[in-house]
Design an enzyme around this catalytic site. Structure first.
Site, mmCIF file in Angstrom:
data_model
loop_
_atom_site.group_PDB
_atom_site.id
_atom_site.type_symbol
_atom_site.label_atom_id
_atom_site.label_comp_id
_atom_site.label_asym_id
_atom_site.label_seq_id
_atom_site.Cartn_x
_atom_site.Cartn_y
_atom_site.Cartn_z
ATOM 1 N N ASP A 263 0.870 -1.163 0.000
ATOM 2 C CA ASP A 263 0.000 0.000 0.000
ATOM 3 C C ASP A 263 0.918 1.227 0.000
ATOM 4 O OD1 ASP A 263 -3.192 0.642 1.625
ATOM 5 O OD2 ASP A 263 -2.102 1.732 0.096
HETATM 6 C C1 GLC Z 1 -4.194 4.311 -0.269
HETATM 7 C C2 GLC Z 1 -5.150 3.196 0.097
HETATM 8 C C3 GLC Z 1 -5.278 2.117 -0.961
HETATM 9 C C4 GLC Z 1 -5.080 2.718 -2.338
HETATM 10 C C5 GLC Z 1 -3.633 3.186 -2.403
HETATM 11 C C6 GLC Z 1 -3.297 3.832 -3.756
HETATM 12 O O1 GLC Z 1 -3.479 4.715 0.857
HETATM 13 O O2 GLC Z 1 -4.919 2.541 1.341
HETATM 14 O O3 GLC Z 1 -6.574 1.525 -0.803
HETATM 15 O O4 GLC Z 1 -5.331 1.747 -3.349
HETATM 16 O O5 GLC Z 1 -3.315 4.104 -1.359
HETATM 17 O O6 GLC Z 1 -4.002 5.025 -3.916
#
Ligand code: GLC
Length: 741
Positions: A263
């Site tokens: 993430d």
């Molecule tokens: C965010 C979220 C995730 C998302 C990622 C990319 O922090 O936790 O769900 O897909 O970053 O934007």
């Protein structure tokens, strides 16, 4: 490209180029901008890192994707194309309801078809991988991301939606259609302590495997090509550094062969977690856990090659990660066509087209949950139509698609007022805002992100008193008042945890003032979580839960309020009486003192100041018809490994309009080697019936349905006595005993 040709390509890559495939950067890095001050500087990557990067985050637009790919390939030594990944969570420009609403349809088949439409729309604008579905089990409504979860508090429902969503996105993958699905957030993110965002997750391995892992496994079994690590710890090891979770369970036990991406900046956060002293150690922990792609940091770019040269990380580990990324690019055909499906003409043709608007409307129609109705609904819109006042901050708002609809084309959002105008004529009703979603103090809690989002939005110069006066004057002239109330979009979703789950106080005050006028009131809720409605329910003759209803939200609300659609949504999360009850869910253990069993009075499980049940249970929802279940029967009272039994029940529409019901099957294992929930959803069937019609609904109960993580941590069944239950919600059920031999 054949596998051998791909191998040959990888054999030409330098160690730095292979590491580059494991780096995902912000789109701003590829614009040729200033390395000293732009996104590249913020992440800490060099021009070489950019020229070798493997993927890019949230860049969409057919022309922009093509241009960026061309610019990138012109600087790439071996011309390995970029992978374009984006958060196309529950829609691209045309959006379905937020997944908490999608789950309330209890119709995985509908969303499978819907997500194929989403994939087509997003792919035409260059999307190749979507960071969806999010399928974190959640039993604490204080956590903001409940809004993103289709299965709510139930593992079985979550698994069914997870599989359907992956299949929908990936329909035609490898044949020039579909987008690769990245299931998230692996794993257990929905169990953050206190419902507090990014907080610690800590539970027994048994509960983790029994309740929290099944939705992710269903997504992997459905063929999800990618998995995203979660921010939280699992057994005190952050998921992004958790070799047991990523390599032993995901890859070893489940046979997952795809890529694992972190993430957002989660590798860097290993330092904050306190398991890595620096970025170099963080990079080592993640690659050792077989995490392939570093999202938005330079931990891999700046350290992996050195770690290999220092003998602290094997080049084989980098090769394995690089191979998985190249394999996905090859499956998408990027070496032959680096633009994938990016096609501006096609995008213009299908984006927000009638087919998509009709699809999101149909899902939204079935996502709405009728929580209360004393008979005021449905409203008449003919010549006998009552005089209607439509008031509230969401009466005419296009902000009804939810926080993660970041690519939504809000110009297509159909507001409630617009839908009412189509129903009643522009002058056929009154419309007034009545009050803002949040007052100043409330807006201040949302931080500068809210101010950033609100930039450029028209500011209503009127004072709160003027807004209220206008609305009350309109209400005074009406027969029925429809109040569109709700949370701010940023009060749920990521970083949207709340401890107080009531509606903003000034909205309740508006409702109270309308109620004092003695008007029939219908409350429509726009929110991203189960709310505490104790101060709303007594003031409303009807309450419709609309969640974030998506692009066609206004249409769907009008469809239900005016009776064109008979609401069939059923809750996927228990609505609490108090937010202090969290975590709250139907499938609890009996404990030694469940109320009503063996102990009476004070000394039973519970609180002095609140019930242990919620206001509205899992699976609950009303409709304009009534229904009943009768003649519940089992084809036998013994299940064996070779011989299942059939549970069947008659569903009758006892109302005077056609409608749908969700017949739910729950099972209980009365005695196990470990405690077992008082009930577990093990099947459901959505049935549409004409008024007066009856239908026999059957479920197969086989030995596999009775398996669980036993005392010795093996997964299997245990002979003994069970109870089968059927209901139209999780609370009101018919029961019959059976045994497993
Ligand atoms: C965010 C979220 C995730 C998302 C990622 C990319 O922090 O936790 O769900 O897909 O970053 O934007």
């Amino acid at each position: 490209m054949t596998s051998d040709e791909l191998r040959a390509l990888m054999s030409q890559m330098t160690l730095e180029e292979k590491v580059g495939q494991l780096v995902q950067l912000d789109g701003g890095c590829f614009g040729g901008g200033d390395l000293a001050t732009g996104p590249a500087a913020k992440i800490g990557v060099t021009q070489d890192d950019i020229d070798r990067a493997g993927s890019v985050l949230n860049v969409l637009g057919a022309d922009q994707v093509r241009e960026m790919q061309d610019r990138y390939l012109s600087r790439s030594r071996l011309r390995v194309p970029l992978l374009f990944m984006a958060d196309v969570i529950y829609g691209y420009q045309t959006c379905y309801p937020s997944p908490i609403g999608i789950g309330c349809t209890w119709d995985p088949d509908a969303i499978r078809a819907g997500y194929t439409l989403v994939a087509e729309e997003a792919a035409a604008d260059g999307c190749m991988v979507t960071f969806s579905p999010a399928v974190d089990l959640v039993r604490d409504a204080r956590w903001g991301r409940v809004v993103e979860m289709p299965g709510g508090e139930d593992p079985y429902l979550g698994a069914r939606f997870a599989a359907a969503m992956v299949e929908g996105f990936q329909d035609g993958l490898g044949e020039g259609r579909g987008v690769a699905s990245c299931v998230k957030h692996f794993a257990g993110y929905g169990a953050v302590e206190g419902g507090r965002e990014y907080n610690t997750v800590d539970m027994s391995e048994r509960r983790f495997r029994q309740d929290y892992l099944p939705p992710y496994k269903a997504a992997v079994d459905a063929g999800a090509r990618m998995v995203m690590t979660s921010f939280n710890t699992v057994d005190e090891v952050p998921a992004t550094a958790n070799k047991w979770l990523m390599d032993d369970v995901l890859r070893g036990e489940w046979g997952f062969e795809g890529s694992i991406i972190t993430d957002y900046a989660a590798i860097l956060e290993l330092i904050n977690h306190g398991v890595a002293a620096d970025e170099r150690q963080a990079a080592k922990l993640a690659i050792d856990a077989t995490v392939d792609i570093d999202m938005k940091t330079n931990c891999y770019a700046a350290n992996l090659a050195d770690l290999v040269r220092a003998g602290e990380v094997s080049e084989a580990a980098v090769d394995a990660a690089c191979w998985r990324v190249l394999t996905l690019k090859n499956e998408l055909g990027l070496f032959e066509n680096p633009y994938y499906q990016a096609d501006a003409l096609r995008a213009a043709e299908i984006t927000c087209n009638e087919e998509r608007l009709a699809s999101v409307r149909a899902v939204a129609d079935n996502a709405l949950v009728l929580l209360k109705n004393d008979g005021v609904l449905p409203l008449d819109s003919g010549e006998d139509a009552p005089r209607i006042a439509l008031i509230g901050p969401y009466a005419d708002s296009k902000d009804i698609v939810g926080m993660w609809a970041i690519h939504a084309n809000r110009a297509y959002s159909h507001t409630v007022r617009e839908a009412f105008s189509e129903e009643l004529g522009e002058d056929g009703f009154g419309c007034a805002k009545g009050c803002p979603v949040l007052d100043e103090a409330g807006m201040a809690t949302l931080g500068e992100f809210a101010a950033y989002l609100a930039k450029g939005a028209p500011v209503d110069p009127r004072t709160p008193e003027e807004l209220e006066a206008e609305a009350l004057a309109m209400a005074a002239e009406a027969d029925v008042v429809v109040l569109c109330l709700g949370e701010h979009q940023l009060q749920s979703g990521e970083a949207g945890a709340r401890t107080d789950l009531t509606l903003p106080h000034q909205q309740v005050e508006l409702l109270r003032r309308v109620h004092e006028l003695g008007k029939r009131t219908v409350v429509v809720l726009f929110n991203g979580r189960p709310l505490v409605l104790e101060d709303v329910l007594p003031l409303a003759d009807a309450v419709v839960e609309a969640w974030w209803p998506g692009t066609a939200g206004g249409n769907a609300i009008a469809d239900v309020l005016f009776g064109r659609v008979n609401p069939s949504g059923r809750l996927t999360m228990t609505f609490p009486v108090s937010s202090a009850q969290a975590p709250l869910y139907y499938g609890q253990f009996a404990t030694g003192r469940l109320a009503g069993k063996n102990h009476t009075g004070r000394f039973v499980t519970g609180y002095l100041d609140a019930p242990i049940d919620g206001r509205f249970p899992f699976g609950y929802g009303l409709s304009y018809h009534t229904a009943e279940l009768t003649d519940f029967a089992l084809s036998g009272d013994v299940v064996t490994a070779d011989a299942p039994i059939e549970a069947s029940v008659t569903l009758t529409n006892t109302g005077d309009v056609a409608g749908s019901e969700v017949v739910q099957l729950y099972l209980r294992d009365l005695v196990g080697s470990v405690v077992r929930p008082v009930k577990e959803l093990k099947g459901f069937c959505k049935v549409a019936l004409e008024a007066g019609e009856s239908r026999r609904v059957s479920f197969t109960i086989d030995e596999e349905l009775l398996r669980f993580w036993r005392r010795d941590m093996t997964f299997g069944s245990e002979p003994g006595d069970f109870v089968a239950m059927v209901g139209l919600n999780s609370r009101d059920v018919l029961e019959l005993p059976f045994s497993l031999r």
